[in-house]
Scaffold this active site. Structure first.
Site, PDB file in Angstrom:
ATOM      1  N   ASP A   1      33.392  56.833  -2.898  1.00  0.00           N
ATOM      2  CA  ASP A   1      32.039  56.334  -2.657  1.00  0.00           C
ATOM      3  C   ASP A   1      31.035  57.163  -3.447  1.00  0.00           C
ATOM      4  OD1 ASP A   1      29.828  55.092  -1.569  1.00  0.00           O
ATOM      5  OD2 ASP A   1      30.478  55.314   0.510  1.00  0.00           O
ATOM      6  N   ASP A   2      30.297  56.516  -4.350  1.00  0.00           N
ATOM      7  CA  ASP A   2      29.249  57.200  -5.133  1.00  0.00           C
ATOM      8  C   ASP A   2      29.813  58.300  -6.035  1.00  0.00           C
ATOM      9  OD1 ASP A   2      27.508  55.604  -3.736  1.00  0.00           O
ATOM     10  OD2 ASP A   2      26.357  57.224  -2.827  1.00  0.00           O
TER      11      ASP A   2
ATOM     12  N   CYS B   1      26.354  50.293  -3.043  1.00  0.00           N
ATOM     13  CA  CYS B   1      27.653  50.172  -2.377  1.00  0.00           C
ATOM     14  C   CYS B   1      28.080  48.749  -2.019  1.00  0.00           C
ATOM     15  CB  CYS B   1      27.671  51.026  -1.107  1.00  0.00           C
ATOM     16  SG  CYS B   1      27.396  52.786  -1.397  1.00  0.00           S
TER      17      CYS B   1
ATOM     18  N   ASP C   1      32.912  52.849  -6.140  1.00  0.00           N
ATOM     19  CA  ASP C   1      32.059  51.654  -6.127  1.00  0.00           C
ATOM     20  C   ASP C   1      30.902  51.759  -7.109  1.00  0.00           C
ATOM     21  OD1 ASP C   1      30.788  53.631  -4.634  1.00  0.00           O
ATOM     22  OD2 ASP C   1      30.567  52.424  -2.820  1.00  0.00           O
ATOM     23  N   ASN C   2      30.394  52.944  -7.344  1.00  0.00           N
ATOM     24  CA  ASN C   2      29.301  53.147  -8.305  1.00  0.00           C
ATOM     25  C   ASN C   2      29.202  54.630  -8.630  1.00  0.00           C
ATOM     26  OD1 ASN C   2      27.764  52.369  -5.386  1.00  0.00           O
ATOM     27  ND2 ASN C   2      27.256  54.374  -6.237  1.00  0.00           N
TER      28      ASN C   2
END
Length: 522
Positions: A58-59, A94, A323-324
Site C-alpha cells: 500500500d502506497d 488506493c 496500488d500506487n
C-alpha cells in the site's frame, strides 16, 4: 544492504480432475454425452492450471527507493523472475487503483474515482455490477480455491464476504497495523495488539498448506491467494522488532525536494518552502515507511518458503506490486500521492513463476489494469471484452533474460476530492476553496483540491520516455516532461512542444480517456 543504495541492486530496486477415461456405451443418450464430456475436459484442464499468489503493498514507491527494505523479496522474486522497470498505477490513489486491479478496467470505465462511497468505493455499482465479474469471481468459477487477506477496498466494512472468495480475512476500512477488525469468513473479529502484517502472513501460510494438501483420491485445486498488508501506508507503524532499524536514514533529497516550481499546475506552484519542523516529520515518516516494509519482506520470504516446503513453488506465479506510489517533500509537497509525477504513479512489479527466466528485465510499460488479463491468461481464460488492460503473459515467457521492448501508451487519470466538508479549521484556508489533505503536521500544505483533476498519457517508446498531462482546472493547464533528459521532472516542456506535437499528444489522451476494452491498446 547499503550497497543497494548505489550499486546494481538499486537498479533492480527501482523497478524497482485428473484425466479420466470414461467408458460410454452406445446406449447412453446424446444428452448425457454433452454433459459428461465437457465436465471431463474441464477437470483435465484444471489439473494443469498454476497456482497464483498476489501480494499487494500500500502506497509503496519505487522512485524514492521504496524497494530498498525488500532485500529478500528482490532476491526471491526479482533475481528468480522478472523485474519491471516501467510499471504504473492507472490512478494514484488506493480504492480506484485496487478496483482497476480487480476489474482490469480504467477508472473512467469502472466508475470508482476516489476513496469515498459517493466516489464509487465499494458502492452499489461495485457490489452489483463489477464484483460479480471481477478477477476473483472469474478464477473461482474456473475452479480456483481463492483466499484474501488484508485491505480490500477502503469502504469495505465487513457486512458479508465479497463474491469470489472461498476464504476471506478482509480489513474493515483503511490501512491499520493494530486495533483493527477483520471479516473472517462468517464473522467479524477484532484484534487489539496483533501486528496485522504478521497475522496475514500466518493466515496465508496456513491457507497455502491446506490448499496444497490432497484429500482422499482428489488432487488439490489450484489456488489464487491475494495478500494485501497495510505497509507502507500511514500511520507507518513498524513491527516492534523493526523499530529504529533506519533511524539514521533521511528522506531522499532529490533535486525536487522542497523546491517550489512555478511551471507546475496551481496546486503545486502555490506552495511555500517547507519549514525545518515539517522536514523533520518527513524524515521520520520516511524511516517508518521503510521499517514497516521489513515485515512485508519477511512475509514474502515465509510464503515462498511454504510454497517450497509444499512442493508448490515451481507451479506458482508470485506477483509483488503496490496500488500506487508516494512522495515525501518533492516540489514542497509534504507526504501524499495524488499527483501525476513519477514518485506517485510509479509502482514496483516483480513476478516469478513457470516459464519466466531468472533476472528477466522488462522495459515495456505496464499498468495495474494489465494484471487481471495476465492472471487470467495463466488460468487459461480469455480476456473479457470489458477489460481495458492487455495480458503481458507472452512477454514473460520469453526465454531470454533481456525481454524485447514493446511500445506502449498508458493512461493515468485522477479526480480531485476537495469539498466544503474537507475544510480543516486548524489551517488558514476557507471552506469555499474546497481544499483537502491540509494538516498542521504538513504545515497546512493542502495536497488535494476539488479541481486537482487531470489525465495523462505515459508514453514509453523507442527513443521516447515522456508524460503529457492535461488538467481540468480553471487554466486548462498543461504539463509534460521528457524523462530521459529530466528524470526528476524539474522542467515543464508542455508549452515548448511544437503545436502539431502537442495536438497529437492531446488526441491520444482524448482517445485513451474515452477508450474501452481493446480500443485502450495504444
Amino acid at each position: 544492504m547499503v550497497g543497494f543504495l548505489c550499486g546494481p541492486g538499486f537498479v533492480i530496486a527501482r523497478i524497482l480432475c485428473k484425466q479420466k477415461k470414461i467408458a460410454i456405451s452406445s446406449m447412453i443418450s446424446l444428452t448425457l454425452l454433452v454433459v459428461l464430456i465437457p465436465a471431463c475436459l474441464g477437470n483435465s484442464d484444471a489439473e494443469k492450471l498454476p497456482n497464483i499468489l498476489l501480494i499487494l503493498s500500500d502506497d509503496q514507491d519505487v522512485e524514492l527507493r521504496g524497494m530498498f527494505p525488500m532485500e529478500q523479496t528482490i532476491q526471491l522474486l526479482g533475481f528468480e523472475g522478472a523485474l519491471f522497470h516501467n510499471a504504473f498505477t492507472p490512478t494514484p490513489i488506493c480504492c480506484p487503483a485496487r478496483t482497476s486491479l480487480f476489474t482490469g478496467m480504467y477508472a473512467h470505465n469502472h466508475g470508482t474515482r476516489n476513496n469515498s462511497v459517493n466516489g464509487g468505493c465499494y458502492g452499489t455499482h461495485w457490489r452489483r455490477t463489477l464484483e460479480p465479474r471481477a478477477l476473483p469471481n472469474i478464477l473461482q468459477q474456473q475452479g480456483y480455491n481463492t483466499f484474501f487477506g488484508g485491505k480490500y477496498l477502503n469502504q469495505y466494512w465487513g457486512a458479508d464476504v465479497p463474491k469470489g472468495w472461498n476464504e476471506f480475512h478482509g480489513l474493515h476500512g483503511n490501512s491499520r497495523y493494530y486495533n483493527y477488525t477483520l471479516r473472517e469468513n462468517s464473522a467479524n473479529v477484532h484484534y487489539e495488539s496483533t501486528y496485522l502484517t504478521d497475522l496475514l502472513s500466518d493466515r496465508a501460510a496456513d491457507f497455502i498448506r491446506s490448499a496444497t494438501t490432497s484429500t482422499g483420491n482428489e488432487d488439490p485445486k489450484p489456488f489464487f491467494a491475494m495478500v494485501a498488508p497495510p505497509a507502507a501506508h500511514q500511520p507507518f507503524t513498524p513491527a516492534p522488532r523493526h523499530e529504529g532499524v533506519f533511524a539514521r536514514i533521511k528522506a531522499l533529497r532529490t533535486p525536487s525536494f522542497n523546491e517550489v516550481k512555478q511551471d507546475k499546475h496551481w496546486l503545486v506552484r502555490a506552495v511555500r518552502q517547507l519549514p525545518n519542523e515539517t522536514i523533520d516529520t518527513i524524515d521520520k515518516y520516511f524511516q517508518k515507511r521503510w521499517e514497516s516494509l521489513l515485515a512485508v519482506d519477511e512475509m514474502v520470504a515465509t510464503l515462498v518458503g511454504v510454497l517450497n516446503e509444499t512442493h508448490s513453488l515451481d507451479n506458482t506465479y508470485i506477483v509483488y506490486t503496490s496500488d500506487n506510489g508516494y512522495h515525501v517533500g518533492q516540489f514542497a509537497q509534504p507526504f501524499d500521492k495524488r499527483q501525476p509525477y513519477e514518485t506517485d504513479i510509479g509502482i514496483p512489479l516483480l513476478i516469478r513463476g513457470p516459464g519466466i527466466a531468472p533476472e528477466s528485465h522488462i522495459d515495456t510499460a505496464v499498468s495495474l489494469v494489465d494484471l487481471a488479463p495476465t492472471i487470467l491468461a495463466w488460468a487459461k481464460v480469455n480476456t473479457p471484452n470489458y477489460m481495458d488492460g492487455q495480458s503481458f503473459h507472452e512477454i514473460l515467457l520469453n526465454k531470454e533474460r533481456k525481454i524485447p521492448f514493446f511500445e506502449r501508451s498508458l493512461l493515468i487519470e485522477y479526480w480531485g476530492e476537495g469539498t466544503v466538508e474537507t475544510y480543516n479549521p486548524e489551517c488558514p484556508w476557507p471552506a469555499k476553496d474546497r481544499l483537502t489533505q491540509c494538516t498542521p503536521e504538513a504545515d497546512c500544505h493542502c495536497q488535494d483540491s476539488w479541481n486537482n483533476t487531470y489525465a495523462c498519457v505515459r508514453n514509453i517508446r523507442h527513443r521516447e520516455d515522456r508524460v503529457y498531462c492535461e488538467f481540468r482546472d480553471n487554466e486548462n493547464y498543461l504539463e509534460a516532461y521528457d524523462l530521459q533528459l529530466d528524470p526528476f521532472q524539474m522542467t515543464n516542456i508542455a508549452y515548448d512542444l511544437l503545436p502539431i506535437e502537442r495536438a497529437l499528444y492531446s488526441l491520444r489522451l482524448r482517445n485513451l480517456t474515452q477508450c474501452s476494452g481493446h480500443s485502450c491498446f495504444q
